[in-house]
Design an enzyme around this catalytic site. Structure first.
Site, short mmCIF file in Angstrom:
data_model
loop_
_atom_site.label_atom_id
_atom_site.label_comp_id
_atom_site.label_asym_id
_atom_site.label_seq_id
_atom_site.Cartn_x
_atom_site.Cartn_y
_atom_site.Cartn_z
N ASP A 29 0.85 -1.20 0.00
CA ASP A 29 0.00 0.00 0.00
C ASP A 29 0.89 1.25 0.00
O ASP A 29 1.86 1.33 0.75
CB ASP A 29 -0.92 -0.03 1.24
CG ASP A 29 -2.07 0.95 1.13
OD1 ASP A 29 -3.22 0.49 1.11
OD2 ASP A 29 -1.81 2.18 1.09
N GLN A 92 -14.36 2.27 1.17
CA GLN A 92 -13.74 1.81 -0.08
C GLN A 92 -13.51 3.01 -1.00
O GLN A 92 -14.47 3.65 -1.44
CB GLN A 92 -14.60 0.75 -0.79
CG GLN A 92 -13.89 0.20 -2.03
CD GLN A 92 -14.65 -0.93 -2.73
OE1 GLN A 92 -15.73 -1.35 -2.29
NE2 GLN A 92 -14.09 -1.42 -3.82
N HIS A 98 -10.18 -5.21 -2.96
CA HIS A 98 -8.85 -5.52 -2.45
C HIS A 98 -8.95 -5.90 -0.98
O HIS A 98 -9.78 -5.36 -0.25
CB HIS A 98 -7.91 -4.32 -2.62
CG HIS A 98 -8.50 -3.01 -2.20
ND1 HIS A 98 -9.38 -2.30 -3.01
CD2 HIS A 98 -8.39 -2.30 -1.06
CE1 HIS A 98 -9.76 -1.20 -2.39
NE2 HIS A 98 -9.19 -1.19 -1.19
N HIS A 100 -6.95 -5.90 2.54
CA HIS A 100 -5.81 -5.30 3.24
C HIS A 100 -5.18 -6.32 4.18
O HIS A 100 -5.89 -7.01 4.92
CB HIS A 100 -6.29 -4.13 4.12
CG HIS A 100 -6.84 -2.95 3.37
ND1 HIS A 100 -6.12 -1.81 3.13
CD2 HIS A 100 -8.07 -2.74 2.82
CE1 HIS A 100 -6.88 -0.93 2.47
NE2 HIS A 100 -8.07 -1.47 2.28
P1 5GP Z 1 -9.69 1.38 0.39
O1 5GP Z 1 -9.88 2.61 1.22
O2 5GP Z 1 -10.30 1.51 -0.99
O3 5GP Z 1 -10.08 0.12 1.11
O4 5GP Z 1 -8.12 1.23 0.21
C1 5GP Z 1 -7.44 1.71 -0.90
C2 5GP Z 1 -5.98 1.61 -0.55
O5 5GP Z 1 -5.24 1.78 -1.75
C3 5GP Z 1 -5.52 2.70 0.42
O6 5GP Z 1 -4.96 2.09 1.58
C4 5GP Z 1 -4.50 3.49 -0.37
O7 5GP Z 1 -3.41 3.92 0.39
C5 5GP Z 1 -4.08 2.52 -1.46
N1 5GP Z 1 -3.68 3.16 -2.70
C6 5GP Z 1 -4.35 4.16 -3.34
N2 5GP Z 1 -3.69 4.50 -4.46
C7 5GP Z 1 -2.60 3.69 -4.54
C8 5GP Z 1 -1.54 3.57 -5.49
O8 5GP Z 1 -1.46 4.27 -6.50
N3 5GP Z 1 -0.61 2.62 -5.23
C9 5GP Z 1 -0.65 1.81 -4.14
N4 5GP Z 1 0.33 0.92 -3.98
N5 5GP Z 1 -1.64 1.90 -3.23
C10 5GP Z 1 -2.62 2.83 -3.42
#
Ligand code: 5GP
Ligand code: ZN
Length: 132
Positions: A29, A92, A98, A100
């Site tokens: 992440d 999300q 995804h 974590h």
């Molecule tokens: P969500 O909030 O959708 O469950 O988690 C999305 C995750 O993707 C976040 O923890 C964020 O830091 C990660 N993320 C967002 N953009 C990128 C990116 O461009 N590269 C990587 N490696 N992680 C990302």
């Protein structure tokens, strides 16, 4: 359709890839909650966790289970959380599902979610069962 995580799978956007196989892809992440925070995704573009069929789910969770102890060991953690935010109201932000993997340690300062005192568990359960 442009999807950030599809672009990462295709190598169009750089990421710290940990692992990939035919169906799944794992990478660090970019804004970790803890050191080693990783994401495991299906290679197929599926928006929500519940959009995955049994086979996708099996592959993704298999990869999670395989990688999590290795990530934990690599960063010197003693535990880990596995979590999925499903839909924007649950946090999300990226609409390619995804999982974590968040390495944890006893003194990492991260808080667990609080519990509520309730007296309606049976009523809630009946509503859920009625939909199954
Ligand atoms: P969500 O909030 O959708 O469950 O988690 C999305 C995750 O993707 C976040 O923890 C964020 O830091 C990660 N993320 C967002 N953009 C990128 C990116 O461009 N590269 C990587 N490696 N992680 C990302
Ligand atoms: Zn995608």
């Amino acid at each position: 359709m442009t999807c950030l995580f599809c672009q990462i799978v295709k190598g169009e956007i750089p990421a710290q890839k940990i692992f990939e196989d035919e169906k799944t892809f794992a990478f660090l992440d970019i804004k970790p909650i803890s050191t080693g925070h990783a994401l495991v995704i299906p290679k197929a573009h599926l928006e929500h966790f519940d959009d995955m069929d049994a086979e996708d789910t099996h592959h993704v969770m298999d990869t999670v289970q395989k990688l999590a102890p290795k990530i934990m060991e690599a960063v010197g953690a003693t535990a880990y959380n596995v979590g999925v935010n499903v839909r924007p109201d649950a946090g999300q932000a990226v609409m390619h599902t995804h999982v974590h993997i968040i390495p944890r340690s006893a003194d990492d300062g991260l808080k667990s979610w609080p519990g509520m005192d309730v007296d309606n568990l049976e009523e809630i359960n009946n509503k859920i069962e009625a939909l199954l």
